[in-house]
Design a protein around this motif. Structure first.
Motif, PDB file in Angstrom:
ATOM      1  N   LYS A   1      -3.733 -15.316   6.707  1.00  0.00           N
ATOM      2  CA  LYS A   1      -3.202 -13.972   6.931  1.00  0.00           C
ATOM      3  C   LYS A   1      -2.091 -13.645   5.938  1.00  0.00           C
ATOM      4  O   LYS A   1      -2.002 -12.517   5.443  1.00  0.00           O
ATOM      5  CB  LYS A   1      -2.672 -13.849   8.365  1.00  0.00           C
ATOM      6  N   PHE A   2      -1.268 -14.630   5.658  1.00  0.00           N
ATOM      7  CA  PHE A   2      -0.195 -14.411   4.688  1.00  0.00           C
ATOM      8  C   PHE A   2      -0.774 -14.138   3.312  1.00  0.00           C
ATOM      9  O   PHE A   2      -0.266 -13.276   2.578  1.00  0.00           O
ATOM     10  CB  PHE A   2       0.713 -15.641   4.648  1.00  0.00           C
ATOM     11  N   GLU A   3      -1.837 -14.849   2.952  1.00  0.00           N
ATOM     12  CA  GLU A   3      -2.460 -14.638   1.648  1.00  0.00           C
ATOM     13  C   GLU A   3      -3.103 -13.256   1.569  1.00  0.00           C
ATOM     14  O   GLU A   3      -3.024 -12.577   0.527  1.00  0.00           O
ATOM     15  CB  GLU A   3      -3.507 -15.731   1.397  1.00  0.00           C
TER      16      GLU A   3
ATOM     17  N   ARG B   1      -1.870 -10.434  -1.074  1.00  0.00           N
ATOM     18  CA  ARG B   1      -2.831  -9.844  -2.016  1.00  0.00           C
ATOM     19  C   ARG B   1      -2.919  -8.336  -1.835  1.00  0.00           C
ATOM     20  O   ARG B   1      -2.938  -7.577  -2.816  1.00  0.00           O
ATOM     21  CB  ARG B   1      -4.205 -10.476  -1.778  1.00  0.00           C
ATOM     22  N   SER B   2      -2.950  -7.877  -0.583  1.00  0.00           N
ATOM     23  CA  SER B   2      -3.057  -6.442  -0.309  1.00  0.00           C
ATOM     24  C   SER B   2      -1.804  -5.702  -0.757  1.00  0.00           C
ATOM     25  O   SER B   2      -1.891  -4.601  -1.320  1.00  0.00           O
ATOM     26  CB  SER B   2      -3.300  -6.216   1.187  1.00  0.00           C
ATOM     27  N   ASP B   3      -0.629  -6.295  -0.513  1.00  0.00           N
ATOM     28  CA  ASP B   3       0.617  -5.668  -0.962  1.00  0.00           C
ATOM     29  C   ASP B   3       0.630  -5.490  -2.472  1.00  0.00           C
ATOM     30  O   ASP B   3       1.102  -4.460  -2.988  1.00  0.00           O
ATOM     31  CB  ASP B   3       1.815  -6.521  -0.540  1.00  0.00           C
ATOM     32  N   ARG B   4       0.120  -6.488  -3.173  1.00  0.00           N
ATOM     33  CA  ARG B   4       0.075  -6.400  -4.636  1.00  0.00           C
ATOM     34  C   ARG B   4      -0.842  -5.261  -5.086  1.00  0.00           C
ATOM     35  O   ARG B   4      -0.516  -4.508  -6.011  1.00  0.00           O
ATOM     36  CB  ARG B   4      -0.396  -7.739  -5.203  1.00  0.00           C
TER      37      ARG B   4
ATOM     38  N   LEU C   1      -7.108   0.710   2.830  1.00  0.00           N
ATOM     39  CA  LEU C   1      -6.455   0.009   3.943  1.00  0.00           C
ATOM     40  C   LEU C   1      -7.308  -1.111   4.520  1.00  0.00           C
ATOM     41  O   LEU C   1      -6.787  -1.958   5.261  1.00  0.00           O
ATOM     42  CB  LEU C   1      -6.103   1.014   5.044  1.00  0.00           C
ATOM     43  N   ILE C   2      -8.584  -1.121   4.229  1.00  0.00           N
ATOM     44  CA  ILE C   2      -9.458  -2.188   4.737  1.00  0.00           C
ATOM     45  C   ILE C   2      -8.977  -3.555   4.278  1.00  0.00           C
ATOM     46  O   ILE C   2      -9.151  -4.559   4.980  1.00  0.00           O
ATOM     47  CB  ILE C   2     -10.922  -1.947   4.300  1.00  0.00           C
ATOM     48  N   THR C   3      -8.340  -3.596   3.097  1.00  0.00           N
ATOM     49  CA  THR C   3      -7.928  -4.893   2.542  1.00  0.00           C
ATOM     50  C   THR C   3      -6.962  -5.633   3.455  1.00  0.00           C
ATOM     51  O   THR C   3      -6.889  -6.868   3.416  1.00  0.00           O
ATOM     52  CB  THR C   3      -7.269  -4.703   1.161  1.00  0.00           C
ATOM     53  N   TYR C   4      -6.211  -4.900   4.296  1.00  0.00           N
ATOM     54  CA  TYR C   4      -5.280  -5.554   5.223  1.00  0.00           C
ATOM     55  C   TYR C   4      -6.007  -6.143   6.438  1.00  0.00           C
ATOM     56  O   TYR C   4      -5.397  -6.893   7.209  1.00  0.00           O
ATOM     57  CB  TYR C   4      -4.231  -4.566   5.707  1.00  0.00           C
TER      58      TYR C   4
END
Length: 285
Positions: A16-18, A22-25, A111-114
């Motif tokens: 989840k952290f990864e 990745r999504s934040d980037r 937003l799907i990436t999260y």
């Protein structure tokens, strides 16, 4: 059982952290891209103030929450609302060009990436409020609302647009939910596979250890048999010859024969003892 649970939980948290990292980037690139889209659209109707003001405030809201609350996921929900605001900004900049609504669908897909279906809610709320309020103001005669290039936005049209937008957001939320479940299942399968491999390796080790132990026990049984049977034969000859030698003291020739037999039996006993010693050394290895 508890250790397995902790291991699974740790791996899930790491994944989840990864995903979040990745999504934040990716969001950094998308948000900057949206801001520059607003600047590009400003060339058409000279809407620079909206592009810089609204776009800049949207970025400020997102990054302020993200920096102020580093341990919270609130910034993700702010992001969802900001993507809806960018859609409204683009529509206004293009004086009601309805095709700009597609930026809301682009934001929904991003937003799907999260992998969180709930992130579709703020975007949906912004779209509904935007359509309802600006559509109403345009219908009652407010000028320069720039909600749509249509002369009149009917209730039926409003309902259709909202339902279709909600359907798109629902589908994107469903994809995010399914993607999350698939990844959780994949993590669980990976953990189970790792556990099965460890069990298989342990089983092979135990089997080899059991085989080695059985070979050693076989050697020990052979040694025990040699000690209890084979060694008795030459020993019995020796113990039997000793009193006979004493009985034939006068017969030199017979005495020599018996001494030869005694020496042969002693050599045989020495060979048996040597064999036992060798087998004992191998068993110890």
């Amino acid at each position: 059982m508890d250790s397995e649970f902790i291991t699974s939980g740790d791996q899930a948290l790491a994944f989840k952290f990864e995903v979040k990292k990745r999504s934040d980037r990716l969001m950094n690139y998308f948000l900057i891209g949206f801001f520059f889209v607003g600047l590009a659209l400003a060339f058409f109707y000279d809407t620079w103030l909206i592009a810089i003001g609204v776009g800049g405030l949207s970025l400020l809201a997102y990054y302020s929450v993200k920096i102020a609350l580093p341990g919270s996921n609130l910034y993700q929900y702010v992001l969802s609302a900001v993507l809806g605001i960018f859609m409204a900004q683009f529509i206004y900049q293009m004086h009601g060009l309805f095709e700009m609504h597609f930026f809301a669908f682009i934001g929904s897909a991003i937003l799907i990436t999260y992998q969180k279906w709930k992130l579709q809610i703020p975007l949906t709320v912004v779209v509904v409020i935007h359509h309802a309020s600006l559509g109403y103001f345009q219908d009652i005669g407010f000028s320069n609302v720039y909600f749509t290039q249509l002369d009149y936005f009917t209730l039926q049209t409003f309902i259709i647009h909202v339902l279709l937008a909600a359907l798109v957001f629902f589908i994107c939320g469903l994809w995010a939910y399914q993607l999350k479940k698939y990844n959780e299942m994949h993590i669980l399968q990976t953990i189970k596979m790792s556990e099965l491999l460890k069990e298989a390796e342990l089983s092979i080790y135990r089997k080899k250890s059991a085989e080695a132990l059985e070979k050693q026990n076989q050697k020990l049984r052979e040694i025990s048999w040699l000690q209890s049977h084979v060694i008795r034969a030459p020993l019995a000859k020796i113990t039997g010859l000793i009193p006979l030698i004493n009985d034939v003291k006068e017969d030199k020739l017979e005495r020599e024969k018996m001494l030869a037999f005694l020496l042969s039996s002693a050599n045989e006993l020495d060979e048996v003892i040597g064999d036992i010693t060798e087998k004992t050394r191998v068993a110890d290895l």
